[in-house]
Design a protein around this motif. Sequence first.
Motif, PDB file in Angstrom:
ATOM      1  N   ALA A   3      11.393 113.157 109.165  1.00  0.00           N
ATOM      2  CA  ALA A   3      10.325 112.589 108.342  1.00  0.00           C
ATOM      3  C   ALA A   3      10.414 111.069 108.276  1.00  0.00           C
ATOM      4  O   ALA A   3       9.398 110.371 108.250  1.00  0.00           O
ATOM      5  CB  ALA A   3      10.389 113.173 106.931  1.00  0.00           C
ATOM      6  N   LEU A   4      11.632 110.540 108.255  1.00  0.00           N
ATOM      7  CA  LEU A   4      11.799 109.092 108.248  1.00  0.00           C
ATOM      8  C   LEU A   4      11.259 108.481 109.535  1.00  0.00           C
ATOM      9  O   LEU A   4      10.585 107.440 109.515  1.00  0.00           O
ATOM     10  CB  LEU A   4      13.278 108.733 108.079  1.00  0.00           C
ATOM     11  N   SER A   5      11.525 109.125 110.667  1.00  0.00           N
ATOM     12  CA  SER A   5      11.028 108.604 111.942  1.00  0.00           C
ATOM     13  C   SER A   5       9.502 108.623 111.976  1.00  0.00           C
ATOM     14  O   SER A   5       8.863 107.671 112.408  1.00  0.00           O
ATOM     15  CB  SER A   5      11.600 109.414 113.105  1.00  0.00           C
ATOM     16  N   VAL A  15       9.633 110.403 103.557  1.00  0.00           N
ATOM     17  CA  VAL A  15       8.292 109.865 103.797  1.00  0.00           C
ATOM     18  C   VAL A  15       7.940 108.792 102.770  1.00  0.00           C
ATOM     19  O   VAL A  15       7.256 107.818 103.078  1.00  0.00           O
ATOM     20  CB  VAL A  15       7.257 111.011 103.777  1.00  0.00           C
ATOM     21  N   SER A  16       8.430 108.953 101.540  1.00  0.00           N
ATOM     22  CA  SER A  16       8.160 107.954 100.504  1.00  0.00           C
ATOM     23  C   SER A  16       8.872 106.638 100.793  1.00  0.00           C
ATOM     24  O   SER A  16       8.348 105.560 100.480  1.00  0.00           O
ATOM     25  CB  SER A  16       8.599 108.493  99.134  1.00  0.00           C
ATOM     26  N   ALA A  17      10.061 106.720 101.375  1.00  0.00           N
ATOM     27  CA  ALA A  17      10.842 105.507 101.633  1.00  0.00           C
ATOM     28  C   ALA A  17      10.453 104.821 102.938  1.00  0.00           C
ATOM     29  O   ALA A  17      10.595 103.600 103.060  1.00  0.00           O
ATOM     30  CB  ALA A  17      12.334 105.859 101.665  1.00  0.00           C
ATOM     31  N   ALA A  18       9.957 105.585 103.910  1.00  0.00           N
ATOM     32  CA  ALA A  18       9.706 105.033 105.242  1.00  0.00           C
ATOM     33  C   ALA A  18       8.715 103.874 105.268  1.00  0.00           C
ATOM     34  O   ALA A  18       8.959 102.864 105.949  1.00  0.00           O
ATOM     35  CB  ALA A  18       9.246 106.136 106.188  1.00  0.00           C
ATOM     36  N   PRO A  19       7.559 103.949 104.566  1.00  0.00           N
ATOM     37  CA  PRO A  19       6.609 102.827 104.631  1.00  0.00           C
ATOM     38  C   PRO A  19       7.191 101.505 104.141  1.00  0.00           C
ATOM     39  O   PRO A  19       6.815 100.445 104.623  1.00  0.00           O
ATOM     40  CB  PRO A  19       5.459 103.292 103.729  1.00  0.00           C
ATOM     41  N   ILE A  20       8.117 101.572 103.182  1.00  0.00           N
ATOM     42  CA  ILE A  20       8.762 100.350 102.709  1.00  0.00           C
ATOM     43  C   ILE A  20       9.566  99.722 103.840  1.00  0.00           C
ATOM     44  O   ILE A  20       9.514  98.508 104.078  1.00  0.00           O
ATOM     45  CB  ILE A  20       9.665 100.652 101.504  1.00  0.00           C
TER      46      ILE A  20
END
Length: 408
Positions: free
Chosen positions: A234-236, A360-365
């Motif tokens: 999900a992070l990728s 997913v919440s952390a990735a855009p940051i």
Amino acid sequence: MPNVQLRGRFPAEVGRNGLLVIAARALRTFGYGCTSVLLAELLVQDGDAPWQTGLLLAVAAAGSVFASLMLGLFADVWGRRRTLIACGCLMAVTGVVFAFSESYPVLVAAAFIGTISPSTNDNTPFSGVEQAILAQNCPPARHTAIFTCYNVTAMASGALGGLAAAALGLQSWTSAPDAAFALYAVLAAGTVTLFWRLSPQAEAPETARPERSGHRVRVPGQVRLLAGLSALDALSGGLAVQAVLAWWFAHRYGATTTQLGLVFFAANLLPALAQLTAPLLAARRGLLATMLLPHTVANLLLACIPFAQNLATAVTLLLLRQTVSKIDVPARQAFTAAVVPTAHRTAAASMTSLARSIAVSAAPIAATTLLIGTLATLGAPLLLGAALGLGYDLALWRAYRGAPLTEG
């Protein structure tokens, strides 16, 4: 040729409980598709600042994470039907509050206890319990087909929800956001009605209840491993979400708003159509190959996009990537049901969904910190996302390459 059609014996094999779960998710995702388009407008109408919108979404995400954790650990103990009905009631309450209240603290509280989603992605408390019910009520040989129907139906419903939001904008008797959340409450009541009709076969068998240690439910290492791999995946993917891609295409190639709208309409439609091939691929190559082959190709295509010399080439690569990027989803859900003991299916599905929500919440940051200067020009978020995705593929293959995971 293997029989992987989604008709014929499909309704009988999925059973009444399966059909109820699929219908409930379709209703819910229709609501997400409608309200996610109008949520920001609702808060603006109430006089809330942009940072308040971000805070509310963060609180909503935290509420979903907490609820997913609780349901993953205790839904089989409390009763799956009971917990789904309770979540549906909270969703209905949230819809009513957002439709009729302008008090920001009240909206924040409702966002935490309900399920407000900024997109049609269903990383909600419902999904883990629903996946466990589907896996239990369907023959193992049909798991990929069932999960394909579960996902494709939801994706189509979410798209229709977006069209409903546009239609609500044309009426004049009330504001479109208020009408959308009133509809959201009605849809939530519909899901409660569907969950109410679930039979006892939806519950975890007495012989397959999670092991308890004192007042705690034991979570096996297998579940923790899958949750960790899901977070990495999900992070990728989160580093190359639609908002990041749209900004980068406009910055790198000068894409216009109209061009981006057409591109991402196709980019959202193609995965839904391509996902229908998952049962055929799983029947021929097995679950692990169905997860890894399309996913690896998608990551390689993502890594190629920053090297495209013009917009047309970049768009072509993106659409090819999107076409294969979601084929692994139903196979992944069937895979989880196959490798985890029956007693831990609800926990596994909920924990992997929970891990994805957090990542997913952390990735855009992380992605926005890479959209600066030379890093932006090089397409750093896309390259890093591809590298992490390939790392996930390698880790998954090494962990399960010896497992004889064929369909059924």
